[in-house]
Design a protein around this motif. Structure first.
Motif: not given
Ligand SMILES: [Zn+2]
Length: 252
Positions: A152, A156, A205, A212, A215
């Motif tokens: 994750h 990013h 999420y 996000e 990720a």
């Molecule tokens: Zn994140």
């Protein structure tokens, strides 16, 4: 781009083979890795260890094998992208567990809002990568559950390499156009599902923002690629090209 006046730094010292074997034996992603990818990983990890500081904070202590495992996990998402993926940051801060960060935001009326967030990982633009060691260990212990905090945060870092954290890493132009279109369509569909209160096929999420989404989908690539493929085949295909074929052998 070639910089005519900079010399490539000397090759980093290779990791000692016995240490490598010991660290690799504890990581499910490395159990069935093919020799070509293992060689590429070795070169990336040696460079990672030469150039980056792994800094345990609070009362955490990390031994040599644990540091090497962290470097290996951080480099797994770079097997196809290459060493440029290491650019832009120098420090890996490792907390013993989830950590609190203070957030603030000034709203449209000029009012300052402050709150605490509890995080298991964070990647700042140009800053360090921050990880919770307890959560890294949990991912290693349960590698197929759809979570992978290292993937994750490295996603990013790859995303921001082109200067914008927007869910699209730097890619050849045609691929980037297709990536952006396919990711946007899948992201919009996920947001619709979540907004309607329906069960989302992946961790919701991912509906937080396009970055996000990238990720979280990256976490699935490394920990539950079958679920991602079933839910979002085009996104899964882009990630397979970007990261390489999933490393975990198919579950029985
Ligand atoms: Zn994140």
């Amino acid at each position: 781009m070639i910089w005519p006046f900079t010399r490539r730094p000397a090759a980093p010292p290779p990791v000692e083979p016995a240490l490598w074997r010991q660290a690799a034996a504890g990581l499910p992603w490395l159990r069935a890795i093919d020799p070509a990818r293992a060689d590429r990983l070795h070169a990336l990890v040696a460079e990672f260890l030469r150039d980056k500081a792994i800094v345990p904070v609070q009362d955490l202590q990390l031994n040599e094998v644990q540091r090497l495992r962290l470097a290996m996990l951080c480099c797994l998402p770079l097997l196809e992208f290459g060493r440029e993926g290491l650019h832009g940051w120098r420090e890996l801060l490792v907390y013993p567990g989830a950590f609190r960060v203070q957030r603030s935001h000034v709203d449209a009326h000029g009012v300052l809002h402050e709150w605490d967030d509890e995080l298991i990982g964070e990647a700042w633009d140009r800053g360090p990568v921050i990880l919770s060691w307890a959560d890294v260990r949990a991912d290693i212990a349960a590698p197929r559950d759809g979570y992978c905090v290292v993937a994750h945060e490295i996603a990013h870092k790859l995303d921001v390499l082109d200067g914008a954290m927007d869910g699209t890493p730097p890619l050849p132009r045609d691929w980037q156009r297709q990536w952006a279109a396919d990711f946007q369509r899948a992201y919009d569909a996920l947001c619709e599902t979540v907004d309607a209160g329906r069960a989302s096929p992946i961790d919701d999420y991912a509906a937080e923002s396009p970055e996000e989404f990238f990720a979280v989908c990256s976490e699935y690539h490394f920990s539950d690629a079958a679920t991602l493929r079933a839910a979002m085949p085009k996104v899964a295909a882009h990630l397979q090209r970007f990261y390489g074929a999933p490393l975990l052998p198919a579950a029985l």
